[in-house]
Design a protein around this motif. Structure first.
Motif, PDB file in Angstrom:
ATOM      1  N   HIS A  73       0.824  -1.200   0.000  1.00  0.00           N
ATOM      2  CA  HIS A  73       0.000   0.000   0.000  1.00  0.00           C
ATOM      3  C   HIS A  73       0.862   1.255   0.000  1.00  0.00           C
ATOM      4  N   ASP A  74       2.001   1.202   0.679  1.00  0.00           N
ATOM      5  CA  ASP A  74       2.882   2.372   0.739  1.00  0.00           C
ATOM      6  C   ASP A  74       3.461   2.713  -0.630  1.00  0.00           C
ATOM      7  N   VAL A  75       3.661   1.721  -1.478  1.00  0.00           N
ATOM      8  CA  VAL A  75       4.187   1.997  -2.822  1.00  0.00           C
ATOM      9  C   VAL A  75       3.062   2.146  -3.849  1.00  0.00           C
ATOM     10  N   GLY A  76       1.809   2.167  -3.370  1.00  0.00           N
ATOM     11  CA  GLY A  76       0.680   2.432  -4.239  1.00  0.00           C
ATOM     12  C   GLY A  76       0.073   1.222  -4.925  1.00  0.00           C
ATOM     13  N   PHE A  93      13.627  -2.213  -0.438  1.00  0.00           N
ATOM     14  CA  PHE A  93      14.522  -1.141  -0.866  1.00  0.00           C
ATOM     15  C   PHE A  93      13.829   0.003  -1.598  1.00  0.00           C
ATOM     16  N   GLY A  94      12.638  -0.229  -2.137  1.00  0.00           N
ATOM     17  CA  GLY A  94      11.940   0.814  -2.884  1.00  0.00           C
ATOM     18  C   GLY A  94      11.310   1.848  -1.969  1.00  0.00           C
ATOM     19  N   GLU A  95      11.285   3.069  -2.436  1.00  0.00           N
ATOM     20  CA  GLU A  95      10.714   4.152  -1.639  1.00  0.00           C
ATOM     21  C   GLU A  95       9.208   4.224  -1.853  1.00  0.00           C
ATOM     22  N   GLY A  96       8.490   4.559  -0.803  1.00  0.00           N
ATOM     23  CA  GLY A  96       7.040   4.676  -0.876  1.00  0.00           C
ATOM     24  C   GLY A  96       6.618   5.998  -1.507  1.00  0.00           C
ATOM     25  N   ILE A  97       5.329   6.095  -1.775  1.00  0.00           N
ATOM     26  CA  ILE A  97       4.766   7.310  -2.347  1.00  0.00           C
ATOM     27  C   ILE A  97       4.714   8.382  -1.268  1.00  0.00           C
ATOM     28  N   GLU A 100      -0.268  11.485   0.982  1.00  0.00           N
ATOM     29  CA  GLU A 100      -1.382  10.561   1.158  1.00  0.00           C
ATOM     30  C   GLU A 100      -1.733   9.890  -0.160  1.00  0.00           C
ATOM     31  N   ASN A 101      -2.105   8.610  -0.099  1.00  0.00           N
ATOM     32  CA  ASN A 101      -2.620   7.917  -1.273  1.00  0.00           C
ATOM     33  C   ASN A 101      -3.930   7.230  -0.885  1.00  0.00           C
ATOM     34  N   GLU A 102      -4.463   6.411  -1.747  1.00  0.00           N
ATOM     35  CA  GLU A 102      -5.771   5.799  -1.494  1.00  0.00           C
ATOM     36  C   GLU A 102      -5.779   4.845  -0.301  1.00  0.00           C
ATOM     37  N   TYR A 103      -4.598   4.455   0.193  1.00  0.00           N
ATOM     38  CA  TYR A 103      -4.507   3.502   1.296  1.00  0.00           C
ATOM     39  C   TYR A 103      -4.264   4.165   2.646  1.00  0.00           C
ATOM     40  N   GLY A 104      -4.049   5.472   2.664  1.00  0.00           N
ATOM     41  CA  GLY A 104      -3.859   6.169   3.931  1.00  0.00           C
ATOM     42  C   GLY A 104      -2.801   7.241   3.855  1.00  0.00           C
ATOM     43  N   GLU A 105      -2.485   7.778   5.028  1.00  0.00           N
ATOM     44  CA  GLU A 105      -1.489   8.836   5.129  1.00  0.00           C
ATOM     45  C   GLU A 105      -0.086   8.276   4.978  1.00  0.00           C
ATOM     46  N   ASP A 106       0.830   9.167   4.638  1.00  0.00           N
ATOM     47  CA  ASP A 106       2.241   8.817   4.509  1.00  0.00           C
ATOM     48  C   ASP A 106       2.781   8.420   5.880  1.00  0.00           C
TER      49      ASP A 106
END
Length: 117
Positions: A73-76, A93-97, A100-106
Motif C-alpha cells: 500500500h505504501d508503494v501504491g 529497498f523501494g521508496e514509498g509514495i 497521502e494515497n488511497e490507502y492512507g497517510e504517509d
C-alpha cells in the motif's frame, strides 16, 4: 511502529517491513524448537512436530502477509503484489509514495508528527 501488526489496512515504512522479516525468521525458529520439544525427541517419527510447527506457522504467516500488504500500500499497489517473486526485495529497498494515497497517510509524515524530539 507496529500498530495493528495483523491488520491488512494502512501503510508502513521500509524499516518496519524489514523488521517484520527479522521477527518472522526468529519467531519461526523458536516455534520449531517448541514444536519439537512438545512432540518429543525420542520418537523416530517427527510427523507430530511437523504438524505442530505448521500450526504455529499460521499466525506468523498472517503477520508477514499483513505487513507485506501494508508495505505494498505504501508503494501504491494492492496487497496481492507481494506474491510476485522477488517483489518483497523491491518492497524492502523501494521508496514509498510521498504524501497521502488511497490507502492512507504517509507513514513518514505520521511518525515525524508524533515524535517530539
Amino acid at each position: 511502529m507496529f500498530k495493528n501488526p495483523f491488520s491488512f489496512e494502512g501503510r508502513i515504512r521500509r524499516t518496519e517491513y524489514g523488521l517484520s522479516f527479522i521477527i518472522f525468521g526468529i519467531a519461526k525458529v523458536i516455534t520449531q524448537f517448541i514444536a519439537v520439544g512438545i512432540a518429543g525427541t525420542n520418537s523416530s517419527d517427527m510427523s507430530g512436530a511437523v504438524v505442530l510447527s505448521y500450526i504455529f506457522l499460521i499466525p506468523l504467516l498472517w503477520f508477514l502477509w499483513a505487513q507485506g500488504a501494508k508495505r505494498c500500500h505504501d508503494v501504491g499497489k494492492n496487497g496481492w503484489w507481494q506474491i510476485i517473486p522477488f517483489y518483497p526485495i523491491y518492497l524492502i529497498f523501494g521508496e514509498g509514495i510521498k504524501g497521502e494515497n488511497e490507502y492512507g497517510e504517509d507513514p513518514k509524515k505520521v511518525s515525524s508528527e508524533t515524535s517530539n524530539f
